[in-house]
Enzyme design. Structure first.
Site, PDB file in Angstrom:
ATOM      1  CE  LYS A  88      -2.836  20.732  -1.982  1.00 44.68           C
ATOM      2  NZ  LYS A  88      -2.798  21.471  -0.721  1.00 44.68           N
ATOM      3  CD  GLU A 237       1.237  28.965  -5.842  1.00 48.91           C
ATOM      4  OE1 GLU A 237       1.870  28.008  -6.324  1.00 48.91           O
ATOM      5  OE2 GLU A 237       0.508  28.851  -4.829  1.00 48.91           O
TER       6      GLU A 237
END
Length: 443
Positions: A88, A237
């Site tokens: 990423k 998360e």
């Protein structure tokens, strides 16, 4: 005393009067000197043929070898980054996060992956990221790879190529990253397991509160048991105290008496739960032998972000409470200049510096330095993260003489030694990736 250049050192020499965290001196080497209030010990380090030959009390290795006096400067073993996203990284210019939120990050990264992540794009950005990490002194990295649909067949071969290309400089491991719901989809999951096994990888998933979570976890653990794989999971998360997949992971691991390694990352919601509930979960995590990695910079960036709202919490998990239960804890870089974290440069010294401030890893510093060295190296099963006889002389040398001094400045003037020799620490220029940021085909 014979002065010399660390960029072209003799085959045998001594780094005289350095300070190192006692927690990062290997068990094979008895501490040769008293430990100070910051947990540091003053040493002479003998280096021969690229490895640490001996540790001794400061000022005692005076047997004729070339000696470089460092006057109490801080030394660390090369750090280990156990949770990153090299596939990423460095896409911010073409895929910024529109509002800085977790939802915005998911949408931006997904769109960029679909549009741009061909092999050449991933290869160039991954190599750029590795050059950043190498310049900062990192010796090992574990990366999560988005493994959804056609991306699996693109990113894993590129990772294998990078692992071979970087062998001897940065040890690389990879984890598949897929939503827990897709673990129950044979068309997605079975080829993914084959890919992970073929590349010697780690089995992973993103866990969240979903109807598929219980069955998905059972299948992950059963598959890991069948093929002898370890697990590395993104967990809770979220700021929602109702996100409790960590507790379920611990329950499944205990019920199955799982023998492999389990690492869980993030676990943000734990800090939002009532103390009694969090304590029950942590007791089970400790009993199950699960390790935890916190990603402090990324979670500080994403969590509790709302328009015109000052964040009320820091986004990190309960590191002190975990450590008190002997749960292995560590911190890592996570994302770098992508929609999940707009900043970062794969610099674990920076991550440790920020983690110390964000999570109060001080007063005393104790053995907290192990969270970027000894602890992740042990979890990854690699020879790194410690100072000791016979270990590689992969070291970071600082001008700072204490942890307080080291944490007070960025330490960009550190010297990085690989096999006892100073390397060029020039970081790559962002301009190298400009053509990828301007073209949607990324060729």
């Amino acid at each position: 005393m014979q002065e010399f250049d660390l960029a072209a050192p003799p085959s045998a020499y001594v780094l005289g009067r350095v300070r190192a965290p006692a927690c990062l001196v290997s068990d094979e080497a008895a501490l040769p000197a008293p430990v100070d209030a910051e947990g540091l010990v003053e040493l002479d380090i003998a280096v021969e043929a690229g490895r640490v030959a001996r540790l001794a009390p400061a000022g005692t290795l005076l047997d004729g070898a070339a000696r470089l006096e460092l006057a109490g400067r801080l030394v660390l073993p090369g750090p280990v980054d156990v949770h990153t996203h090299l596939d990423k990284g460095f896409i911010w210019k073409r895929a910024p996060n529109p509002d800085g939120t977790f939802a915005g990050a998911l949408a931006a990264a997904d769109a960029d992956r679909r549009a741009n992540w061909n092999a050449q794009d991933v290869r160039r950005r991954m190599d750029f990221a590795l050059r950043c990490a190498y310049a900062h002194g990192t010796v090992a990295i574990r990366t999560h790879l988005d493994s959804i649909g056609p991306q699996t067949a693109i990113s894993w071969p590129v990772f294998a190529e990078m692992r071979e290309r970087w062998a001897g400089r940065i040890a690389l491991q990879a984890v598949c990253l897929t939503p827990i719901d897709l673990v129950l989809d044979d068309a997605e999951f079975l080829p993914l397991v084959d890919t992970v096994r073929a590349h010697g990888g780690v089995l992973g998933a993103v866990t969240y509160m979903s109807a598929a979570l219980p069955a998905g976890l059972e299948r992950l653990f059963e598959t890991a048991e069948r093929y002898g794989l370890d697990l590395d999971l993104h967990v809770d998360e979220s700021a929602d105290p109702g996100a409790r997949s960590l507790a379920l992971i611990a329950e499944v691991a205990l019920r199955r008496s799982f023998q492999g390694q389990v690492l869980v990352g993030h676990c943000c919601s734990l800090a939002r739960q009532e103390t009694a509930e969090a304590d029950r979960t942590l007791d089970r995590v400790a009993e199950a032998g699960i390790a935890v990695v916190s990603l402090p910079t990324c979670n500080l960036y994403l969590q509790d972000r709302h328009p015109s709202h000052t964040p009320r919490w820091r986004g990190i998990t309960l590191l002190h409470e975990m450590k008190a239960r002997s749960i292995p804890v560590m911190v890592a870089s996570d994302n770098a200049r992508d929609p999940f974290y707009a900043y970062g440069d794969l610099d674990l010294v920076e991550v440790y510096r920020e983690a110390s401030r964000i999570a109060h890893l001080d007063h005393p510093h104790g053995d907290w330095p192990s969270i970027i060295a000894r602890a992740p190296a042990m979890h990854m099963g690699i020879e790194a993260g410690l100072l000791g006889p016979g270990r590689p002389a992969d070291l970071l040398l600082f001008r700072a003489r204490s942890l307080n001094e080291a944490l007070s400045r960025p330490q960009l003037d550190r010297r990085v030694l690989r096999e006892g020799r100073a390397i060029d620490t020039t970081r790559p220029d962002y301009a190298e990736l400009d053509d990828l940021m301007e073209r949607s085909d990324a060729i």
